[in-house]
Design a protein around this motif. Sequence first.
Motif, PDB file in Angstrom:
ATOM      1  N   ASN A  93       0.815  -1.221   0.000  1.00  0.00           N
ATOM      2  CA  ASN A  93       0.000   0.000   0.000  1.00  0.00           C
ATOM      3  C   ASN A  93       0.848   1.270   0.000  1.00  0.00           C
ATOM      4  O   ASN A  93       0.319   2.372  -0.074  1.00  0.00           O
ATOM      5  N   LYS A  94       2.145   1.130   0.097  1.00  0.00           N
ATOM      6  CA  LYS A  94       3.048   2.289   0.013  1.00  0.00           C
ATOM      7  C   LYS A  94       3.451   2.586  -1.433  1.00  0.00           C
ATOM      8  O   LYS A  94       4.144   3.566  -1.687  1.00  0.00           O
ATOM      9  N   TYR A  95       3.056   1.724  -2.354  1.00  0.00           N
ATOM     10  CA  TYR A  95       3.460   1.856  -3.751  1.00  0.00           C
ATOM     11  C   TYR A  95       2.254   2.262  -4.586  1.00  0.00           C
ATOM     12  O   TYR A  95       1.216   1.602  -4.559  1.00  0.00           O
ATOM     13  N   LEU A  96       2.406   3.356  -5.327  1.00  0.00           N
ATOM     14  CA  LEU A  96       1.283   3.914  -6.060  1.00  0.00           C
ATOM     15  C   LEU A  96       1.216   3.469  -7.509  1.00  0.00           C
ATOM     16  O   LEU A  96       0.132   3.450  -8.099  1.00  0.00           O
ATOM     17  N   TYR A  97       2.352   3.159  -8.087  1.00  0.00           N
ATOM     18  CA  TYR A  97       2.404   2.897  -9.531  1.00  0.00           C
ATOM     19  C   TYR A  97       2.778   1.440  -9.756  1.00  0.00           C
ATOM     20  O   TYR A  97       3.801   0.979  -9.258  1.00  0.00           O
ATOM     21  N   TRP A  98       1.972   0.760 -10.547  1.00  0.00           N
ATOM     22  CA  TRP A  98       2.124  -0.678 -10.723  1.00  0.00           C
ATOM     23  C   TRP A  98       2.177  -1.071 -12.189  1.00  0.00           C
ATOM     24  O   TRP A  98       1.565  -0.437 -13.038  1.00  0.00           O
ATOM     25  N   GLY A  99       2.890  -2.170 -12.433  1.00  0.00           N
ATOM     26  CA  GLY A  99       2.883  -2.769 -13.753  1.00  0.00           C
ATOM     27  C   GLY A  99       1.805  -3.823 -13.856  1.00  0.00           C
ATOM     28  O   GLY A  99       1.077  -4.092 -12.889  1.00  0.00           O
ATOM     29  N   GLN A 100       1.703  -4.436 -15.015  1.00  0.00           N
ATOM     30  CA  GLN A 100       0.681  -5.442 -15.276  1.00  0.00           C
ATOM     31  C   GLN A 100       1.125  -6.841 -14.878  1.00  0.00           C
ATOM     32  O   GLN A 100       0.292  -7.755 -14.811  1.00  0.00           O
ATOM     33  N   GLY A 101       2.408  -7.010 -14.638  1.00  0.00           N
ATOM     34  CA  GLY A 101       2.898  -8.308 -14.186  1.00  0.00           C
ATOM     35  C   GLY A 101       3.464  -9.164 -15.299  1.00  0.00           C
ATOM     36  O   GLY A 101       3.127  -9.007 -16.469  1.00  0.00           O
ATOM     37  N   THR A 102       4.348 -10.074 -14.907  1.00  0.00           N
ATOM     38  CA  THR A 102       4.916 -11.038 -15.836  1.00  0.00           C
ATOM     39  C   THR A 102       4.912 -12.414 -15.157  1.00  0.00           C
ATOM     40  O   THR A 102       5.243 -12.527 -13.976  1.00  0.00           O
ATOM     41  N   GLN A 103       4.531 -13.418 -15.895  1.00  0.00           N
ATOM     42  CA  GLN A 103       4.375 -14.758 -15.325  1.00  0.00           C
ATOM     43  C   GLN A 103       5.726 -15.469 -15.239  1.00  0.00           C
ATOM     44  O   GLN A 103       6.491 -15.501 -16.210  1.00  0.00           O
ATOM     45  N   VAL A 104       5.967 -16.046 -14.076  1.00  0.00           N
ATOM     46  CA  VAL A 104       7.145 -16.893 -13.872  1.00  0.00           C
ATOM     47  C   VAL A 104       6.645 -18.281 -13.495  1.00  0.00           C
ATOM     48  O   VAL A 104       5.869 -18.428 -12.547  1.00  0.00           O
ATOM     49  N   THR A 105       7.069 -19.266 -14.248  1.00  0.00           N
ATOM     50  CA  THR A 105       6.684 -20.645 -13.980  1.00  0.00           C
ATOM     51  C   THR A 105       7.945 -21.481 -13.789  1.00  0.00           C
ATOM     52  O   THR A 105       8.860 -21.413 -14.614  1.00  0.00           O
ATOM     53  N   VAL A 106       7.965 -22.240 -12.720  1.00  0.00           N
ATOM     54  CA  VAL A 106       9.121 -23.074 -12.406  1.00  0.00           C
ATOM     55  C   VAL A 106       8.661 -24.526 -12.366  1.00  0.00           C
ATOM     56  O   VAL A 106       7.793 -24.879 -11.564  1.00  0.00           O
ATOM     57  N   SER A 107       9.231 -25.324 -13.228  1.00  0.00           N
ATOM     58  CA  SER A 107       8.858 -26.731 -13.278  1.00  0.00           C
ATOM     59  C   SER A 107       9.784 -27.549 -12.388  1.00  0.00           C
ATOM     60  O   SER A 107      10.967 -27.257 -12.256  1.00  0.00           O
ATOM     61  N   SER A 108       9.230 -28.578 -11.796  1.00  0.00           N
ATOM     62  CA  SER A 108      10.026 -29.418 -10.896  1.00  0.00           C
ATOM     63  C   SER A 108      10.685 -30.564 -11.645  1.00  0.00           C
ATOM     64  O   SER A 108      10.420 -30.808 -12.803  1.00  0.00           O
TER      65      SER A 108
END
Length: 125
Positions: A110-125
């Motif tokens: 809640n201290k951060y006002l400006y956000w990106g849309q996100g990027t997916q990270v997937t880690v396979s076992s």
Amino acid sequence: QLVESGGGLVQAGGSLNLSCTASTFTLGRYTIGWFRQAQGKEREAVSCIGTSGGRTNFADSVKGRFGVSRDDAKNTVYLQMNMLKPEDKAVYYCAGGSTFCGASVDIRANKYLYWGQGTQVTVSS
């Protein structure tokens, strides 16, 4: 206003480098935080880096594996992720705010006002 990139699919133990940049936003003026949200779970803080890059902080779950840096000349902040685990799978977001980043200070979304849309990270076992 912020754009994340660099996500993808990697095997456990591998590495990814995420970037956060902006075309009309001067990242160097702000503390930049990294957050992630796994499917069905609440968003959690990952890391932050203060202006000029002198102060950083990391969640316990990523300490020793992740690094954060910034290149203000390129208007870019980086999250270096090493020794990835399946539990690191999530959408990763960068955010900018006029807040403090330090080793003893909680990283609060809640201290951060400006956000990106996100990027997916997937880690396979």
